[in-house]
Design a protein around this motif. Structure first.
Motif, PDB file in Angstrom:
ATOM      1  N   SER A 148      72.950  83.829  31.051  1.00  0.00           N
ATOM      2  CA  SER A 148      72.934  82.960  29.866  1.00  0.00           C
ATOM      3  C   SER A 148      72.305  83.662  28.673  1.00  0.00           C
ATOM      4  CB  SER A 148      72.182  81.660  30.166  1.00  0.00           C
ATOM      5  OG  SER A 148      72.930  80.831  31.023  1.00  0.00           O
ATOM      6  N   ALA A 178      70.407  77.990  28.527  1.00  0.00           N
ATOM      7  CA  ALA A 178      70.627  77.641  29.933  1.00  0.00           C
ATOM      8  C   ALA A 178      69.915  76.370  30.333  1.00  0.00           C
ATOM      9  CB  ALA A 178      70.181  78.794  30.825  1.00  0.00           C
ATOM     10  N   ARG A 216      68.076  73.800  32.342  1.00  0.00           N
ATOM     11  CA  ARG A 216      68.008  73.583  33.782  1.00  0.00           C
ATOM     12  C   ARG A 216      69.384  73.593  34.442  1.00  0.00           C
ATOM     13  NH1 ARG A 216      63.242  68.908  34.272  1.00  0.00           N
ATOM     14  NH2 ARG A 216      61.633  70.126  33.181  1.00  0.00           N
ATOM     15  N   SER A 217      70.344  74.231  33.810  1.00  0.00           N
ATOM     16  CA  SER A 217      71.678  74.355  34.408  1.00  0.00           C
ATOM     17  C   SER A 217      71.568  75.012  35.780  1.00  0.00           C
ATOM     18  CB  SER A 217      72.590  75.216  33.519  1.00  0.00           C
ATOM     19  OG  SER A 217      72.726  74.658  32.236  1.00  0.00           O
ATOM     20  N   GLU A 218      72.364  74.550  36.710  1.00  0.00           N
ATOM     21  CA  GLU A 218      72.347  75.094  38.065  1.00  0.00           C
ATOM     22  C   GLU A 218      72.994  76.474  38.108  1.00  0.00           C
ATOM     23  OE1 GLU A 218      71.002  73.825  40.799  1.00  0.00           O
ATOM     24  OE2 GLU A 218      70.289  71.992  39.821  1.00  0.00           O
ATOM     25  N   VAL A 276      72.184  79.596  37.286  1.00  0.00           N
ATOM     26  CA  VAL A 276      72.122  80.652  36.269  1.00  0.00           C
ATOM     27  C   VAL A 276      71.490  81.891  36.905  1.00  0.00           C
ATOM     28  CG1 VAL A 276      71.197  81.345  34.038  1.00  0.00           C
ATOM     29  CG2 VAL A 276      71.998  78.998  34.392  1.00  0.00           C
ATOM     30  N   GLN A 287      63.925  77.175  39.079  1.00  0.00           N
ATOM     31  CA  GLN A 287      65.219  77.716  38.650  1.00  0.00           C
ATOM     32  C   GLN A 287      65.552  79.014  39.383  1.00  0.00           C
ATOM     33  OE1 GLN A 287      63.550  75.712  36.061  1.00  0.00           O
ATOM     34  NE2 GLN A 287      65.207  74.401  36.793  1.00  0.00           N
ATOM     35  N   ASP A 299      63.344  70.868  29.711  1.00  0.00           N
ATOM     36  CA  ASP A 299      64.516  70.000  29.828  1.00  0.00           C
ATOM     37  C   ASP A 299      65.070  69.805  28.416  1.00  0.00           C
ATOM     38  OD1 ASP A 299      66.436  68.103  30.203  1.00  0.00           O
ATOM     39  OD2 ASP A 299      65.146  66.652  31.230  1.00  0.00           O
ATOM     40  N   THR A 350      71.421  71.450  26.540  1.00  0.00           N
ATOM     41  CA  THR A 350      71.629  72.327  27.686  1.00  0.00           C
ATOM     42  C   THR A 350      73.070  72.826  27.756  1.00  0.00           C
ATOM     43  OG1 THR A 350      69.932  71.142  28.928  1.00  0.00           O
ATOM     44  CG2 THR A 350      71.476  72.494  30.206  1.00  0.00           C
ATOM     45  N   GLY A 351      73.203  74.146  27.928  1.00  0.00           N
ATOM     46  CA  GLY A 351      74.518  74.756  28.099  1.00  0.00           C
ATOM     47  C   GLY A 351      75.267  75.036  26.809  1.00  0.00           C
ATOM     48  N   ARG A 352      74.660  74.723  25.667  1.00  0.00           N
ATOM     49  CA  ARG A 352      75.349  74.931  24.391  1.00  0.00           C
ATOM     50  C   ARG A 352      75.038  76.311  23.811  1.00  0.00           C
ATOM     51  NH1 ARG A 352      74.338  70.043  20.405  1.00  0.00           N
ATOM     52  NH2 ARG A 352      75.771  71.348  19.169  1.00  0.00           N
TER      53      ARG A 352
END
Length: 230
Positions: A13, A20, A22-24, A26, A56, A84, A89-91
């Protein structure tokens, strides 16, 4: 007690310029995996008594080589988890800089609360509490000053360093924390001593080897007036 605040190695990421959170799943990229291996030599022969990590994946992968060498089982502590970031998240970071909240995060992070997530003030509270509690536990177990590693994330480390420096949280963006960097704080009953921030280079061993007795009556918790005599 002395904590080595380790940021995880460079992740996929990081190189994709994605937040990233808390995306699973990574992972570390190739450089990040190499940084994890190199960490063993950077720590050297320091007598690390415990390794604590964020839940993580990128933190687990970062400490695996070190924990294997030390023969210790890392402790997972959710209080060292990544921020969090909620809906952020993820952007892509390039998108997030256009959000009004971005300027708040930069100038007044103490007021920043991520939509659907947590506030940076909450992050600092939980992370500093975790450091203090592990310090107390290890002091009780070992009866002396010990070294331990906490592997966590950039904004989490910056918040802990700011607290140790006595900075208001609004000043925490002045602290740089690169992937695989180590920031070192020694906590005493009187005050924290910040020994390193964003250390990414040579082994830490020489800098953290206990100093010989000073030969005077300076209390161990006190700062030397005029600066170090070493």
């Amino acid at each position: 007690m002395t904590v080595l605040l380790l940021r995880h190695g460079r992740s996929t990421s990081n190189t994709a310029h994605v937040l990233a959170g808390r995306s699973e799943g990574v992972d570390l990229d190739d450089k990040g995996r190499q940084q994890a291996v190199e960490l063993v030599d950077r720590i050297g022969e320091l007598p690390i008594r415990a390794v604590v990590r964020s839940p993580q994946l990128r933190c687990r992968l970062t400490v695996e080589p070190l924990a294997g060498k030390l023969g210790v089982e890392p402790i997972v502590d959710d209080r060292f988890a990544e921020v969090d970031y909620g809906e952020w998240t993820g952007r892509k970071l390039g998108e997030l800089v256009k959000e009004p909240l971005w300027s708040v995060v930069q100038a007044h992070p103490s007021a920043a609360v991520f939509p659907g997530g947590e506030g940076l003030a909450e992050v600092q509270t939980r992370a500093v509490a975790a450091v203090r509690e592990h310090d107390a536990r290890l002091a009780e177990e070992h009866g002396a000053d010990v070294l331990w590693v906490a592997c966590t994330h950039g904004d989490v480390i910056k918040s802990v360093v700011a607290d140790a420096l006595g900075l208001h949280l609004d000043g925490f963006q002045r602290v740089s924390v690169d992937p695989a960097s180590i920031s070192v704080i020694r906590y005493t009953t009187l005050r924290p001593f910040v020994l390193h921030v964003n250390h990414t280079g040579a082994p830490l061993t020489s800098a953290l080897t206990p100093a010989p007795p000073s030969g005077d009556d300076t209390p161990a918790d006190d700062a030397v007036v005029g600066g170090s005599t070493d």
